[in-house]
Design a protein around this motif. Structure first.
Motif, PDB file in Angstrom:
ATOM      1  N   ARG A 744       0.823  -1.212   0.000  1.00 55.22           N
ATOM      2  CA  ARG A 744       0.000   0.000   0.000  1.00 55.22           C
ATOM      3  C   ARG A 744       0.851   1.254   0.000  1.00 55.22           C
ATOM      4  NH1 ARG A 744      -2.987  -3.377   3.442  1.00 55.22           N
ATOM      5  NH2 ARG A 744      -4.992  -3.955   2.503  1.00 55.22           N
ATOM      6  N   ALA A 745       2.036   1.181   0.590  1.00 54.37           N
ATOM      7  CA  ALA A 745       2.917   2.341   0.564  1.00 54.37           C
ATOM      8  C   ALA A 745       3.365   2.652  -0.853  1.00 54.37           C
ATOM      9  CB  ALA A 745       4.134   2.091   1.457  1.00 54.37           C
ATOM     10  N   ALA A 746       3.550   1.630  -1.679  1.00 52.20           N
ATOM     11  CA  ALA A 746       3.942   1.850  -3.075  1.00 52.20           C
ATOM     12  C   ALA A 746       2.734   2.214  -3.933  1.00 52.20           C
ATOM     13  CB  ALA A 746       4.622   0.603  -3.630  1.00 52.20           C
ATOM     14  N   SER A 747       1.624   1.496  -3.747  1.00 51.07           N
ATOM     15  CA  SER A 747       0.407   1.764  -4.518  1.00 51.07           C
ATOM     16  C   SER A 747      -0.756   1.117  -3.783  1.00 51.07           C
ATOM     17  CB  SER A 747       0.514   1.207  -5.942  1.00 51.07           C
ATOM     18  OG  SER A 747      -0.729   1.269  -6.599  1.00 51.07           O
ATOM     19  N   ARG A 748      -1.684   1.924  -3.324  1.00 50.86           N
ATOM     20  CA  ARG A 748      -2.810   1.382  -2.565  1.00 50.86           C
ATOM     21  C   ARG A 748      -3.623   0.408  -3.418  1.00 50.86           C
ATOM     22  NH1 ARG A 748      -5.232   2.566   2.082  1.00 50.86           N
ATOM     23  NH2 ARG A 748      -3.756   4.276   2.394  1.00 50.86           N
ATOM     24  N   ALA A 749      -3.800   0.726  -4.695  1.00 57.48           N
ATOM     25  CA  ALA A 749      -4.588  -0.150  -5.561  1.00 57.48           C
ATOM     26  C   ALA A 749      -3.918  -1.505  -5.753  1.00 57.48           C
ATOM     27  CB  ALA A 749      -4.821   0.514  -6.914  1.00 57.48           C
ATOM     28  N   ALA A 750      -2.578  -1.545  -5.752  1.00 64.71           N
ATOM     29  CA  ALA A 750      -1.868  -2.800  -5.966  1.00 64.71           C
ATOM     30  C   ALA A 750      -2.179  -3.807  -4.878  1.00 64.71           C
ATOM     31  CB  ALA A 750      -0.363  -2.544  -6.035  1.00 64.71           C
ATOM     32  N   ALA A 751      -2.319  -3.347  -3.621  1.00 68.29           N
ATOM     33  CA  ALA A 751      -2.586  -4.256  -2.513  1.00 68.29           C
ATOM     34  C   ALA A 751      -4.075  -4.479  -2.292  1.00 68.29           C
ATOM     35  CB  ALA A 751      -1.947  -3.714  -1.237  1.00 68.29           C
ATOM     36  N   ASN A 752      -4.901  -3.488  -2.578  1.00 70.30           N
ATOM     37  CA  ASN A 752      -6.336  -3.611  -2.323  1.00 70.30           C
ATOM     38  C   ASN A 752      -7.072  -4.378  -3.401  1.00 70.30           C
ATOM     39  OD1 ASN A 752      -5.942  -2.186  -0.002  1.00 70.30           O
ATOM     40  ND2 ASN A 752      -6.798  -0.262  -0.764  1.00 70.30           N
ATOM     41  N   GLY A 753      -6.451  -4.551  -4.563  1.00 71.25           N
ATOM     42  CA  GLY A 753      -7.096  -5.283  -5.648  1.00 71.25           C
ATOM     43  C   GLY A 753      -7.098  -4.480  -6.930  1.00 71.25           C
ATOM     44  N   VAL A 754      -6.388  -4.966  -7.953  1.00 66.01           N
ATOM     45  CA  VAL A 754      -6.295  -4.283  -9.244  1.00 66.01           C
ATOM     46  C   VAL A 754      -7.479  -4.739 -10.083  1.00 66.01           C
ATOM     47  CG1 VAL A 754      -4.846  -3.816 -11.243  1.00 66.01           C
ATOM     48  CG2 VAL A 754      -3.789  -4.277  -9.017  1.00 66.01           C
ATOM     49  N   ALA A 755      -8.381  -3.819 -10.381  1.00 63.49           N
ATOM     50  CA  ALA A 755      -9.691  -4.192 -10.916  1.00 63.49           C
ATOM     51  C   ALA A 755      -9.661  -4.620 -12.373  1.00 63.49           C
ATOM     52  CB  ALA A 755     -10.667  -3.030 -10.747  1.00 63.49           C
ATOM     53  N   ASN A 756      -8.727  -4.108 -13.179  1.00 59.29           N
ATOM     54  CA  ASN A 756      -8.727  -4.433 -14.605  1.00 59.29           C
ATOM     55  C   ASN A 756      -7.325  -4.232 -15.178  1.00 59.29           C
ATOM     56  OD1 ASN A 756      -8.527  -1.532 -15.156  1.00 59.29           O
ATOM     57  ND2 ASN A 756     -10.705  -1.471 -14.639  1.00 59.29           N
ATOM     58  N   MET A 757      -7.191  -4.590 -16.445  1.00 59.23           N
ATOM     59  CA  MET A 757      -5.888  -4.518 -17.089  1.00 59.23           C
ATOM     60  C   MET A 757      -5.403  -3.080 -17.231  1.00 59.23           C
ATOM     61  SD  MET A 757      -3.794  -6.856 -18.224  1.00 59.23           S
ATOM     62  CE  MET A 757      -4.827  -8.232 -18.701  1.00 59.23           C
ATOM     63  N   GLU A 758      -6.308  -2.146 -17.462  1.00 54.54           N
ATOM     64  CA  GLU A 758      -5.917  -0.750 -17.596  1.00 54.54           C
ATOM     65  C   GLU A 758      -5.311  -0.226 -16.298  1.00 54.54           C
ATOM     66  OE1 GLU A 758      -7.917   3.584 -18.788  1.00 54.54           O
ATOM     67  OE2 GLU A 758      -9.116   1.751 -18.769  1.00 54.54           O
ATOM     68  N   THR A 759      -5.943  -0.565 -15.169  1.00 54.25           N
ATOM     69  CA  THR A 759      -5.399  -0.146 -13.878  1.00 54.25           C
ATOM     70  C   THR A 759      -4.058  -0.811 -13.608  1.00 54.25           C
ATOM     71  OG1 THR A 759      -7.662   0.076 -13.053  1.00 54.25           O
ATOM     72  CG2 THR A 759      -5.914   0.033 -11.421  1.00 54.25           C
ATOM     73  N   LEU A 760      -3.897  -2.064 -14.017  1.00 52.59           N
ATOM     74  CA  LEU A 760      -2.620  -2.740 -13.845  1.00 52.59           C
ATOM     75  C   LEU A 760      -1.504  -1.996 -14.566  1.00 52.59           C
ATOM     76  CD1 LEU A 760      -1.084  -5.289 -12.814  1.00 52.59           C
ATOM     77  CD2 LEU A 760      -1.610  -6.346 -15.026  1.00 52.59           C
ATOM     78  N   GLY A 761      -1.780  -1.534 -15.792  1.00 51.38           N
ATOM     79  CA  GLY A 761      -0.772  -0.776 -16.523  1.00 51.38           C
ATOM     80  C   GLY A 761      -0.431   0.551 -15.874  1.00 51.38           C
ATOM     81  N   GLN A 762      -1.374   1.131 -15.139  1.00 56.76           N
ATOM     82  CA  GLN A 762      -1.123   2.414 -14.483  1.00 56.76           C
ATOM     83  C   GLN A 762      -0.318   2.267 -13.195  1.00 56.76           C
ATOM     84  OE1 GLN A 762      -5.037   4.061 -13.974  1.00 56.76           O
ATOM     85  NE2 GLN A 762      -5.353   4.418 -16.171  1.00 56.76           N
ATOM     86  N   ILE A 763      -0.592   1.218 -12.405  1.00 57.36           N
ATOM     87  CA  ILE A 763       0.074   1.100 -11.103  1.00 57.36           C
ATOM     88  C   ILE A 763       1.387   0.332 -11.167  1.00 57.36           C
ATOM     89  CG2 ILE A 763      -2.110   1.288  -9.881  1.00 57.36           C
ATOM     90  CD1 ILE A 763      -0.469  -2.070  -9.848  1.00 57.36           C
ATOM     91  N   LEU A 764       1.573  -0.499 -12.201  1.00 54.93           N
ATOM     92  CA  LEU A 764       2.765  -1.342 -12.226  1.00 54.93           C
ATOM     93  C   LEU A 764       4.068  -0.537 -12.260  1.00 54.93           C
ATOM     94  CD1 LEU A 764       3.236  -4.330 -12.006  1.00 54.93           C
ATOM     95  CD2 LEU A 764       3.315  -4.489 -14.497  1.00 54.93           C
ATOM     96  N   PRO A 765       4.173   0.562 -13.036  1.00 56.37           N
ATOM     97  CA  PRO A 765       5.419   1.343 -12.977  1.00 56.37           C
ATOM     98  C   PRO A 765       5.749   1.853 -11.574  1.00 56.37           C
ATOM     99  CG  PRO A 765       4.154   1.971 -14.915  1.00 56.37           C
ATOM    100  CD  PRO A 765       3.279   1.082 -14.101  1.00 56.37           C
ATOM    101  N   GLN A 766       4.732   2.236 -10.797  1.00 57.36           N
ATOM    102  CA  GLN A 766       4.983   2.693  -9.429  1.00 57.36           C
ATOM    103  C   GLN A 766       5.511   1.546  -8.567  1.00 57.36           C
ATOM    104  OE1 GLN A 766       1.306   4.427  -7.966  1.00 57.36           O
ATOM    105  NE2 GLN A 766       0.745   5.092 -10.030  1.00 57.36           N
ATOM    106  N   VAL A 767       4.911   0.376  -8.711  1.00 56.11           N
ATOM    107  CA  VAL A 767       5.338  -0.773  -7.908  1.00 56.11           C
ATOM    108  C   VAL A 767       6.754  -1.186  -8.289  1.00 56.11           C
ATOM    109  CG1 VAL A 767       4.802  -3.160  -7.324  1.00 56.11           C
ATOM    110  CG2 VAL A 767       2.950  -1.533  -7.680  1.00 56.11           C
ATOM    111  N   VAL A 768       7.053  -1.173  -9.582  1.00 57.09           N
ATOM    112  CA  VAL A 768       8.401  -1.532 -10.036  1.00 57.09           C
ATOM    113  C   VAL A 768       9.426  -0.536  -9.504  1.00 57.09           C
ATOM    114  CG1 VAL A 768       9.856  -1.694 -12.088  1.00 57.09           C
ATOM    115  CG2 VAL A 768       7.611  -2.778 -12.076  1.00 57.09           C
ATOM    116  N   GLU A 769       9.107   0.740  -9.555  1.00 52.84           N
ATOM    117  CA  GLU A 769      10.047   1.752  -9.065  1.00 52.84           C
ATOM    118  C   GLU A 769      10.297   1.583  -7.571  1.00 52.84           C
ATOM    119  OE1 GLU A 769      12.621   4.987  -8.993  1.00 52.84           O
ATOM    120  OE2 GLU A 769      11.831   3.812 -10.671  1.00 52.84           O
ATOM    121  N   ALA A 770       9.238   1.319  -6.787  1.00 52.62           N
ATOM    122  CA  ALA A 770       9.410   1.134  -5.348  1.00 52.62           C
ATOM    123  C   ALA A 770      10.261  -0.097  -5.048  1.00 52.62           C
ATOM    124  CB  ALA A 770       8.040   1.007  -4.674  1.00 52.62           C
TER     125      ALA A 770
END
Length: 828
Positions: A744-770
């Motif tokens: 959640r510190a890297a991306s709240r959506a990543a831990a709470n549940g990524v609802a669709n492929m579009e959201t996955l593409g948006q949050i994944l760069p943040q998670v990778v950077e963290a």
């Protein structure tokens, strides 16, 4: 650790995983091993790539002392050669009661596709415990000779007994088959009404899979292991399959789409040769795909595109029609790199593609027309350009991405005027080659943004609707963060459409503005398969900038621009990218990453999910496959597993990516191992229903591994998942509280549940950077050897004085006398 040492270490861990068998000594004595193991290794041509791994495994198996004796033999190469004879008659290495047979094969040779071999093997399963190790990735098993019903076997009543005593739940359709027996699956073949199907445990060459099988067979674990059902003579008697029943182009496209990115890249490189051998393929992998594993090389061999024959060395040749189809993806730069980096194989190269012909040179150069239009004789109008303009509107055919060159000196000419000229020439050709109406935009470049118009919004809209992306390669281009952002935004469209349609949607058409050395290309550009030679030899050596600046190359410039326009139209017609919602251009990352010249960044993606063989009760199998890597949470909107989509997204950030299953990575999460790369753990909440996975995930959570970040895909349109959302989410929070908080510190959506492929593409760069930042913070540092002390540097004032009011050090190389006083500016 060297490659050979790492191989021995891995083999030792795999042999140690079989230690449960050591507890079954003679007379119940657990201090002495009592089981005789017989290992039958397939020596067919496609297995040659595994020889080093299997030899190390065999040596480790003998060395650890798990078994009373270990006998290693070659598996017969043909049906009727006698698997029973190869295993030895009963009593030669101990009685049937304390013998164990392990077959090792990739099951790719033709003998595994016919009934005779399986009937011989069926006779073994009732005599003593038998298992099959297939070193290939599980996703390939059904594409070799293992297309059999899959089940989950549980521990027998008596440890280490024959396969006929392994309980299993039959698949629903199995009972409907004739001759399945009224007693139902699970009885002994000798009993009245017994079934003709017997289970054969099948496992990959990993310590995790071997350990599951050993604990199941010795009744030390209730979880069981995967197995296939081997039919008896009365059930299965098919005719052998045709040698090559598919059209070459269809088979090639299907194989390259299913292959891992590294295996697909190696397959395309192989098309540069009429014939090659296994050592050459292995050297190509080490040179061009350093992260390629033995599994990637094996995937090239068993993919169905090559004929693999044995001799003094294993020889590889493409099947009829396959090589011709693949070579359209082989770029001239690839051939040049093969010649430069593998010079001892240069004589095998095919220098020039037969479909490329240099343009005829006229006796006298023709004057350059003001508005060039290709002649009808040499520029036929492309066919079938019905592009469904009603759904795409007047979207530009191409987005021209280029690096702005700074102006030299005050009042100097605009250095980007030549790029604008190229843009207008391309637009003229595209208008001539298509049915765009008058006033429509054939292309887009940022010079068309009017004063006062939102710059980032206009760029984002163009990248979301254009049909192709044309980057002008130059050293300055790959140093530009803005160009990297443009590349990333467009590439995301192709990834999303590829996931939705399960077909390649590559629509990047690179152009050489200034030739760039291959070692300076970032990963996303280096992976493009593109042939520049069709644009002319001078284009390859001088680029478009050289051709447009020098009058003597006017003809070559016209040819290159026209061929580029044709390629743009052809790719736009083939890829057919759909418009998407525009991204915020200011927030997207650069596709060129932070890697410097000569370096590369790596990242591992691990998937913790069930397979269709061990699903919780009531869970639909439509989201799962034979491996955790086949899990597709966004089905049916997405046609590709989430692991492969995430791999493409991270590769688009200039990383070299490795994907693996959490079930096969038990030794990888050793707390004593230092970090080797940042990692993303993709977790299916349904994995919490398996107590074994839950315990291992909880153990991982207790380790201090902050460079492992968690992503939880969650499809709310999946009715089963939505019904148990609160329960499964709570269990995941209980199992991995540390990782979920860190996620959640890297991306709240990543831990709470990524609802669709579009959201996955948006949050994944943040998670990778963290994850990357944490990896760099905990990376093991190796200081210089010796007892050298380095004093801490201190800031000096503009005239050598210290800012803290203390006197400065003496000038370099001078040692002051003891009575000499040094004065800083504050004392003067």
């Amino acid at each position: 650790m060297t490659g050979r040492a790492a191989l021995a270490d891995t083999a030792t861990r795999m042999a140690d995983a079989l230690r449960p068998f050591q507890q079954h000594g003679p007379g119940g004595d657990m201090t002495r091993p009592g089981i005789h193991a017989e290992i039958l290794i397939d020596r067919s041509p496609t297995m040659a790539v595994w020889h080093d791994d299997l030899d190390a495994f065999a040596r480790a198996l003998i060395g650890v002392g798990v078994f009373r004796s270990v006998q290693i033999s070659d598996l017969p190469s043909a049906a009727g050669s006698g698997v029973l004879d190869a295993a030895g008659p009963a009593g030669t290495a101990g009685t049937d009661a304390n013998r164990l047979l392990i077959l090792v094969s990739d099951c790719a040779s033709p003998v595994w596709r016919g009934p005779a071999w399986w009937q011989e093997l069926h006779a073994l399963l009732d005599r003593f415990p038998t298992a099959l190790i297939n070193p290939l990735p599980p996703k390939l098993w059904r594409h070799v000779g293992l297309d059999l019903p899959a089940v989950r076997v549980t521990p027998p009543l008596l440890p280490a007994t024959s396969n006929a005593d392994l309980p299993f739940r039959p698949p629903p359709l199995l009972n409907a088959l004739p001759d399945s027996g009224p007693g139902g699956p699970g009885g002994r073949p000798g009993a009245p009404g017994a079934p003709s199907w017997l289970p054969l445990p099948v496992m990959s060459l990993t310590s995790h899979a071997l350990g599951h099988w050993a604990r199941t067979l010795t009744a030390q674990s209730a979880g069981g292991c995967d197995a296939l059902l081997v039919p008896g003579p009365s059930v299965w008697n098919p005719s052998p399959p045709d040698e090559f029943p598919y059209a070459a182009d269809s088979l090639t496209d299907a194989c390259l789409l299913m292959a891992s990115p590294k295996a697909a890249r190696l397959t395309v490189l192989c098309a540069a040769y009429e014939e090659l051998d296994l050592p050459q393929l292995q050297e190509m992998a080490r040179t061009f795909e350093p992260g390629a594993s033995t599994s990637d090389i094996a995937e090239v061999l068993v993919g169905g595109l090559l004929r693999v024959t044995a001799g003094e060395t294993t020889t590889l040749r493409f099947r009829d029609g396959v090589r011709e189809h693949i070579r359209s993806s082989l770029g001239v730069r690839d051939v040049r790199l093969l010649r430069e980096r593998l010079p001892h194989y240069a004589e095998r190269l095919v220098e020039r593609r037969p479909d490329i012909r240099p343009a005829p040179r006229p006796a006298t150069p023709a004057p350059r027309p003001a508005a060039p239009v290709p002649p009808a004789a040499t520029a036929p109008r492309p066919s079938s350009l019905d592009y469904h303009r009603s759904s795409r509107g007047d979207a530009p055919y191409f987005f021209l991405s280029y690096a702005h060159t700074p102006r030299f000196g005050p009042g100097g000419p605009d250095p980007d005027m030549w790029v604008e000229r190229l843009f207008r020439d391309l637009c003229s050709h595209v208008m001539a080659l298509t049915d765009l109406p008058a006033g429509a935009d054939a292309g887009f470049m940022d010079r068309e943004i009017r004063s006062g118009e939102g710059w980032s919004e206009r760029l984002g809209s163009a990248l979301a609707t254009c049909r192709t992306f044309v980057p002008l390669f130059s050293p300055r281009y790959f140093a530009s963060e803005m160009c990297g952002k443009e590349w990333f935004a467009f590439a995301q469209r192709a990834i999303h459409q590829g996931a939705a349609s399960a077909r390649s949607a590559e629509a990047i058409v690179p152009a050489l503005w200034v030739p760039v050395p291959p070692e300076q290309l970032p990963g996303p550009a280096e992976r493009l398969q593109f042939n520049h030679q069709a644009f002319g030899e001078r284009y390859v050596t001088d680029g478009l900038y050289g051709l447009i600046k020098l009058r003597g190359y006017a003809e070559q410039y016209e040819r290159a621009v026209y061929e580029l326009a044709r390629r743009i139209v052809r790719v736009a017609e083939t890829a057919r990218l759909d418009p998407v919602r525009p991204l915020d251009y200011r927030t997207v990352p650069s596709a060129f990453g932070a890697a410097r010249q000569g370096t590369s960044r790596s990242l591992r993606i691990v998937v913790a999910a069930p397979t269709r063989h061990d699903l919780p009760a009531g869970r639909s199998p439509e989201y799962y496959g034979d491996s955790a890597l086949d899990w597709n949470p966004y089905h049916p909107v997405s046609q590709r597993p989430v692991a492969h989509v995430a791999e493409d997204m991270v590769r688009n950030l200039n990383y070299q990516v490795t994907i693996s299953s959490f079930d096969d990575e038990a030794e990888h999460f050793d707390p004593k191992r230092p970090p080797t790369e940042p990692e993303i753990l993709i977790v299916d909440r349904w994995a919490m229903e398996s107590e074994d996975r839950r315990q291992r995930l909880a153990a991982l959570d207790q380790e201090s591994r902050p460079w492992v970040n968690v992503v939880v895909p969650w499809n709310r349109y999946d009715h089963q998942s939505r019904a148990k959302e609160n329960e499964l989410a709570h269990r995941l929070e209980e199992t991995m509280p540390v990782k979920m908080s860190q996620g959640r510190a890297a991306s709240r959506a990543a831990a709470n549940g990524v609802a669709n492929m579009e959201t996955l593409g948006q949050i994944l760069p943040q998670v990778v950077e963290a994850a990357t930042q944490q990896f760099l913070r905990h990376l093991q540092v190796y200081p210089p050897s010796g007892n050298t002390r380095t004093e801490r540097p201190q800031l000096l004032g503009p005239r050598g004085g210290r800012f803290d009011g203390m006197r400065p050090p003496p000038p370099f190389g001078r040692i002051p006398d003891s009575e000499e006083n040094w004065t800083d500016d504050s004392e003067s």
